[in-house]
Design a protein around this motif. Structure first.
Motif, mmCIF file in Angstrom:
data_model
loop_
_atom_site.group_PDB
_atom_site.id
_atom_site.type_symbol
_atom_site.label_atom_id
_atom_site.label_comp_id
_atom_site.label_asym_id
_atom_site.label_seq_id
_atom_site.Cartn_x
_atom_site.Cartn_y
_atom_site.Cartn_z
ATOM 1 N N GLU A 183 -7.736 -6.446 106.758
ATOM 2 C CA GLU A 183 -7.274 -7.811 106.497
ATOM 3 C C GLU A 183 -7.065 -8.049 105.006
ATOM 4 O O GLU A 183 -6.054 -8.612 104.575
ATOM 5 C CB GLU A 183 -8.302 -8.803 107.044
ATOM 6 C CG GLU A 183 -8.019 -10.265 106.748
ATOM 7 C CD GLU A 183 -6.997 -10.876 107.687
ATOM 8 O OE1 GLU A 183 -6.721 -12.069 107.538
ATOM 9 O OE2 GLU A 183 -6.486 -10.164 108.570
ATOM 10 N N ARG A 307 -9.695 -18.122 111.905
ATOM 11 C CA ARG A 307 -9.006 -17.511 110.764
ATOM 12 C C ARG A 307 -8.002 -18.528 110.239
ATOM 13 O O ARG A 307 -6.901 -18.616 110.742
ATOM 14 C CB ARG A 307 -8.294 -16.235 111.169
ATOM 15 C CG ARG A 307 -7.652 -15.528 109.984
ATOM 16 C CD ARG A 307 -6.703 -14.439 110.370
ATOM 17 N NE ARG A 307 -7.379 -13.276 110.915
ATOM 18 C CZ ARG A 307 -6.719 -12.193 111.329
ATOM 19 N NH1 ARG A 307 -5.386 -12.160 111.283
ATOM 20 N NH2 ARG A 307 -7.387 -11.164 111.807
ATOM 21 N N TYR A 308 -8.302 -19.223 109.119
ATOM 22 C CA TYR A 308 -9.603 -19.300 108.495
ATOM 23 C C TYR A 308 -10.077 -20.743 108.458
ATOM 24 O O TYR A 308 -11.176 -21.033 108.047
ATOM 25 C CB TYR A 308 -9.521 -18.782 107.042
ATOM 26 C CG TYR A 308 -9.422 -17.281 106.959
ATOM 27 C CD1 TYR A 308 -10.558 -16.484 107.072
ATOM 28 C CD2 TYR A 308 -8.199 -16.659 106.784
ATOM 29 C CE1 TYR A 308 -10.484 -15.116 106.989
ATOM 30 C CE2 TYR A 308 -8.113 -15.280 106.708
ATOM 31 C CZ TYR A 308 -9.247 -14.509 106.816
ATOM 32 O OH TYR A 308 -9.155 -13.157 106.760
#
Length: 324
Positions: A183, A307-308
């Motif tokens: 990520e 997220r997020y």
């Protein structure tokens, strides 16, 4: 009111209250204090805004304007700050933030949202974006070529990475979870990734960073992070663990390292941040939900299952309610 950001601070308040860190008893209300919407009307003395413009309201909506902090442009540290949500207004009423149908704010505390930014992605910037942008600028952690460490890849951390890269910095993400490597490197374009629980990786990176932004909200050791700094390096804590941080004096004396905290930022800081975000197409990564999903969203927030950031579609929820 169009969209409002569901902030992690609701969980923080609950933790602080249960651990006796809050000095007074407060009634916990769901915190939605970063709001983006459209001006519906203005007062006769308003010159800076007009009906139809997209604007935002951050986590505070007023301050005394006369204290030392206000006079120096740091309204966020005003001792009588009026919070947008769960605060006490001048008339004694509790402020409702994004739970209000409409919000009336003095023009000095209203923020202009760049047209290029989508509303949902812009709303969390008024808190998460400001929390990392303000100290980066204040402490010179925005110079191209400098090496910035970002501790934690969550709601604040992912925005810090985006700002760091937009500033032209070398950005290293520091996380306790190896699962976040892809990520960080592939999607957010960080330059490097460190697993904080890997002693070999941490030792190899010691003394390489000009600054560190610590965004972690859970208790964690900070001495290993300070060891990553160059001499005279700067670390800023913007996460808010409910347990005390342990800091042996020698950890900062050796190398002349500096440790600071930061409480979001001023109105001017927030407007500068939004303008910079608009220029560089920076938004928060969000999951948009309706009002009837709020309870589930809070449960997922506590499990870090987002997220997020959650953003509540206030306008859409109202329309749905009206139709029902």
């Amino acid at each position: 009111m169009r969209v409002a950001f569901l902030c992690f601070s609701i969980l923080l308040l609950e933790r602080l209250q249960s651990s006796n860190y809050l000095p007074i008893a407060v009634q916990i209300r769901l915190t939605r204090h970063e709001i983006v919407g459209v001006v519906t009307d203005v007062g006769s003395g308003v010159k800076n805004f007009k009906a139809g413009e997209t604007v935002g309201a951050g986590y505070f909506r007023d301050s005394c304007r006369t204290c030392d902090s206000c006079s120096k442009g740091y309204e966020n540290y005003c001792p009588t700050l009026v919070l947008t949500s769960n605060g006490v207004d001048r008339d004694g009423a509790t402020t409702q933030g994004g739970f209000s149908d409409v919000l009336v704010v003095n023009q000095d505390y209203v923020l202009r949202v760049p047209e290029s930014l989508p509303l949902a992605g812009a709303a969390p910037l008024l808190c998460a974006g400001l929390a990392v942008y303000s100290p980066m600028v204040m402490y010179g952690l925005n110079a191209p070529g400098k090496h910035l460490g970002v501790v934690g890849l969550g709601g604040l951390g992912h925005v810090a990475v985006k700002f760091g890269k937009a500033f032209g910095m070398i950005v290293t993400v520091i996380s306790s979870s190896p699962r976040k490597r892809e990520e960080a490197l592939e999607r957010l374009d960080a330059d490097a990734f460190l697993v904080s629980q890997d002693p070999k990786q941490m030792k190899a990176a010691a003394g390489t960073m000009d600054g560190i932004i610590d965004t972690v909200s859970a208790g964690h050791p900070i001495v290993p992070l300070l060891e990553l700094l160059k001499p005279m390096g700067q670390m800023v804590v913007v996460g808010a663990p409910s347990t005390p941080l342990e800091l042996p004096a020698f950890a900062i004396i050796s190398g002349g390292k500096r440790l600071a905290g930061n409480g979001a930022g001023s109105v001017a800081d927030c407007q500068a941040m939004l303008d910079f975000a608009g220029k560089h197409d920076i938004t928060a990564d969000v999951e948009v939900v309706k009002m009837d999903y709020v309870n589930t969203a809070v449960e997922r927030l506590e499990m870090n299952d987002v997220r997020y950031r959650f953003v509540i579609d206030v306008a859409g929820s109202q329309l749905q309610g009206a139709a029902a």
